[in-house]
Motif scaffolding. Structure first.
Motif, PDB file in Angstrom:
ATOM      1  N   LYS A   1      41.954  36.325  52.048  1.00 13.91           N
ATOM      2  CA  LYS A   1      40.997  35.291  51.669  1.00 13.91           C
ATOM      3  C   LYS A   1      39.655  35.487  52.367  1.00 13.91           C
ATOM      4  O   LYS A   1      38.613  35.118  51.837  1.00 13.91           O
ATOM      5  CB  LYS A   1      41.563  33.913  52.013  1.00 13.91           C
TER       6      LYS A   1
ATOM      7  N   GLU B   1      50.792  45.296  46.186  1.00  8.66           N
ATOM      8  CA  GLU B   1      51.218  44.277  45.234  1.00  8.66           C
ATOM      9  C   GLU B   1      51.005  42.847  45.739  1.00  8.66           C
ATOM     10  O   GLU B   1      51.234  41.894  45.005  1.00  8.66           O
ATOM     11  CB  GLU B   1      52.704  44.471  44.910  1.00  8.66           C
ATOM     12  N   GLY B   2      50.637  42.691  46.995  1.00  8.49           N
ATOM     13  CA  GLY B   2      50.535  41.347  47.567  1.00  8.49           C
ATOM     14  C   GLY B   2      49.235  40.644  47.243  1.00  8.49           C
ATOM     15  O   GLY B   2      48.411  41.104  46.446  1.00  8.49           O
ATOM     16  N   GLU B   3      49.052  39.479  47.898  1.00  9.47           N
ATOM     17  CA  GLU B   3      47.818  38.715  47.769  1.00  9.47           C
ATOM     18  C   GLU B   3      46.735  39.398  48.607  1.00  9.47           C
ATOM     19  O   GLU B   3      47.008  39.869  49.721  1.00  9.47           O
ATOM     20  CB  GLU B   3      48.019  37.288  48.266  1.00  9.47           C
ATOM     21  N   TYR B   4      45.550  39.434  48.081  1.00 13.83           N
ATOM     22  CA  TYR B   4      44.440  40.023  48.843  1.00 13.83           C
ATOM     23  C   TYR B   4      43.920  39.006  49.870  1.00 13.83           C
ATOM     24  O   TYR B   4      44.035  37.791  49.658  1.00 13.83           O
ATOM     25  CB  TYR B   4      43.322  40.460  47.903  1.00 13.83           C
TER      26      TYR B   4
ATOM     27  N   LYS C   1      42.272  45.628  40.138  1.00 12.65           N
ATOM     28  CA  LYS C   1      42.580  44.423  40.919  1.00 12.65           C
ATOM     29  C   LYS C   1      41.919  44.421  42.298  1.00 12.65           C
ATOM     30  O   LYS C   1      41.351  43.415  42.733  1.00 12.65           O
ATOM     31  CB  LYS C   1      44.095  44.280  41.063  1.00 12.65           C
TER      32      LYS C   1
ATOM     33  N   ALA D   1      38.880  41.941  43.595  1.00 11.44           N
ATOM     34  CA  ALA D   1      39.012  41.129  44.814  1.00 11.44           C
ATOM     35  C   ALA D   1      37.812  41.336  45.733  1.00 11.44           C
ATOM     36  O   ALA D   1      37.273  40.377  46.311  1.00 11.44           O
ATOM     37  CB  ALA D   1      40.310  41.469  45.536  1.00 11.44           C
TER      38      ALA D   1
ATOM     39  N   TYR E   1      42.373  46.919  49.484  1.00 10.49           N
ATOM     40  CA  TYR E   1      41.680  46.917  48.181  1.00 10.49           C
ATOM     41  C   TYR E   1      41.717  48.309  47.531  1.00 10.49           C
ATOM     42  O   TYR E   1      41.567  48.439  46.311  1.00 10.49           O
ATOM     43  CB  TYR E   1      40.228  46.483  48.350  1.00 10.49           C
TER      44      TYR E   1
END
Length: 589
Positions: free
Chosen positions: A194, A189-192, A236, A240, A183
């Motif tokens: 879940k 650049e990826g998905e944070y 971003k 998140a 974070y």
């Protein structure tokens, strides 16, 4: 069904009119001297001033018109200007039999077509609920339930605080502890993930520590404010993290509110209205409503009639930051746009009266709310300890709400566990009785008043307490179970409540007729304490009746069935009244 006072008032008003007096003087109220009469009319005293006659002459004229009215058992003039009224038992019997056959016990759905939004949460994400959250939650829940019972469309909104400095503080402390989390990687650049990097216990430890550090470390505070700004501008990684904070916090808040039997229709947040703020500010500038003062954007809300200083409503500070007030204005706008409510009610600490007066005036002046929408501020008093100061733990801290609830439940459990019941049932009874003690102890007080939180008194099974009301309901359930075991189920549609044979029975019946009036007035006046007082008095009247009559061993079958139907109605009214307070009833105690 009409209120019984209105039924009797209509008769008196007709008599006043036939005597050429204004019908307004025929208003009837419940007698404050039940030893003398059941109802009274005070209009003769006021009419005497307008018509220049003695109150006695007016009363005698009016009573002459009522001589052949069969529903009156006794009419009597009493100085200085009262007509005392006792009604025939037939009127009361007809009324309570109609109540017994009505799913709403005679209460009219007077709110049909009216929408009300109630803001009664005020919780902040990442923070546990404490005892300061108790009063708005249970007062708002009760007013919402009463409104829905009367046919209003009522939307309860938790209105979570999720957009302020507390988010920046958590981000700052997380970054200090775990700098390698994705974070905080500006190149990520990826998905944070879940799954959140903390659970509720860890989150509730992080925020107070961060808050304490910020009070003594100016650089830390500066960093937190910067992170708050970046988060609010759409960073971003921080967004998140914020979503994780929301998910973990809301799950825990729902668990705690469920424990209180408090349920919100809307789980709106401060963040939901942020998108409206730029357009609202620009609109107010263009209208000339908002102007710059000492670098800040403000709206002047004072009136010529003000007797006290009324500061302007600040929309944007000189450093460019918006305030809680800006968010609250946007929230009013959003509620008006989404639900077109007839009324918006705020249930908040009474010390915020000036703030809400500013917000309401600003909303009106800025046309952010429909002209016909009523804005209502209900300021509640504080819950104090026996020392008269705000209730705290023994070490001087603000008590967590969950701990207070568990403490009350344990007190009740220590009594209940001595009975011959399973541990599981003892815990369930203790939960319901403990919460009844807590909620009734609070709601039985006038909303705006401070009150003393007295655990020993609130958990007592005697006196004006939640456990006493529950015990009365359970006692009636026990009587009915015995009757059903001996006689079988009562087909109560074929049974009517018949004339009372004693004064305790008559008083119980009369008290039942007031349910419609009490529920309606409690909503109009935002006063759940009126329902508390009513069900307490109804419980007292039932217990007097029960002590004077042997219901199960009564030989007269018609009388016994009448009594059974009567106490079923008492039980149903008590259970319904408790439900309007958000209180559950155990099967036994």
């Amino acid at each position: 069904m009409k209120m019984i006072e209105d039924l009797i008032s209509d008769i008196l008003k007709g008599a006043f009119m036939r005597c050429n007096y204004d019908s307004v003087y025929g208003k009837v109220t419940l007698s404050n001297r039940p030893d003398l009469c059941q109802f009274q009319c005070n209009g003769c005293l006021r009419a005497a001033k307008e018509y220049h006659k003695s109150p006695q002459v007016i009363a005698e004229e009016v009573m002459t018109q009522l001589g052949d009215v069969s529903c009156f058992k006794k009419l009597e003039y009493v100085k200085p200007g009262f007509i005392n009224i006792s009604v025939d038992d037939g009127l009361i019997l007809e009324y309570i039999n109609d109540m017994a056959n009505d799913i709403s016990f005679g209460c009219e759905k007077r709110g049909t077509g009216t929408t009300i939004v109630i803001d009664y949460g005020g919780a902040n994400v990442a923070k546990p609920l404490h005892i300061g959250h108790l009063r708005p939650a249970i007062i708002g829940e009760s007013i919402k339930r009463i409104g829905k019972f009367l046919g209003y469309t009522v939307l309860g909104d938790v209105h979570l605080g999720d957009w302020g400095l507390q988010i920046g503080l958590i981000i700052t402390e997380m970054k200090r502890r775990f700098p390698d989390l994705v974070y905080f990687d500006s190149n990520y650049e990826g998905e944070y993930p879940k799954e959140p990097p903390f659970n509720i216990s860890e989150l509730e430890e992080i925020y107070p520590m961060a808050s304490n550090i910020s009070k003594s470390d100016s650089e830390y505070l500066k960093e937190a404010k910067k992170n708050t700004y970046l988060f609010q501008k759409g960073h971003k990684g921080y967004i998140a993290l914020w979503k994780h904070i929301l998910n973990v916090s809301i799950d825990d808040l729902k668990k705690n509110y469920d424990m209180l039997n408090v349920h919100f229709d809307l789980w709106k947040k401060e963040s939901d209205v942020q998108g409206y703020i730029p357009d609202i500010i620009e609109d107010l500038k263009n209208k000339g409503v908002a102007y710059i003062s000492d670098g800040a954007l403000v709206v002047d809300v004072k009136k010529d009639t003000d007797k006290k200083e009324m500061p302007p409503c600040i929309l944007v500070k000189s450093d460019g930051a918006t305030l809680y007030g800006t968010t609250d204005l946007a929230t009013i706008y959003e509620r008006n746009k989404s639900y077109d409510p007839n009324e918006i009610i705020y249930i908040v600490d009474k010390r915020q009266e000036l703030y809400f007066e500013q917000i309401f005036r600003c909303a009106r002046k800025s046309n952010l709310v429909s002209e016909g929408t009523k804005l209502t501020y209900l300021g509640f008093g504080t819950m104090n300890g026996k020392d008269g100061k705000p209730f705290k733990t023994r070490d001087g801290n603000v008590m967590r709400l969950e701990n207070l609830i568990n403490e009350l439940i344990k007190i009740v459990y220590d009594r209940v566990k001595e009975y011959d019941i399973s541990t599981k049932e003892a815990k369930e009874i203790s939960r319901k009785v403990g919460l009844a003690a807590l909620k009734y102890g609070d709601l039985s007080n006038q909303l705006s008043k401070d009150y003393i939180f007295d655990i020993e008194r609130f958990t007592s099974f005697e006196g004006n307490t939640g456990p006493y009301i529950l015990y009365t309901v359970v006692r009636i359930k026990s009587i009915l179970e015995k009757y059903y075991r001996i006689e079988g189920d009562l087909n109560d549609k074929d049974v009517s409540i018949i004339s009372p044979t004693g004064e305790s029975e008559r008083k119980l019946m009369l008290k039942l007729t007031l349910f419609n009036q009490i529920v309606t007035n409690s909503f109009i006046e935002y006063a759940p304490n009126k329902i508390c007082q009513y069900i307490y008095e109804l419980s007292n009247e039932f217990n007097k009746f029960y002590n004077n009559n042997k219901i199960i061993t009564e030989k007269n079958i018609k009388k016994q069935r009448s009594w059974i139907k009567l106490i079923i109605l008492v039980k149903d009214i008590l259970v319904n009244g408790l439900d309007l307070l958000g209180i559950e009833v155990p099967d036994r105690m």
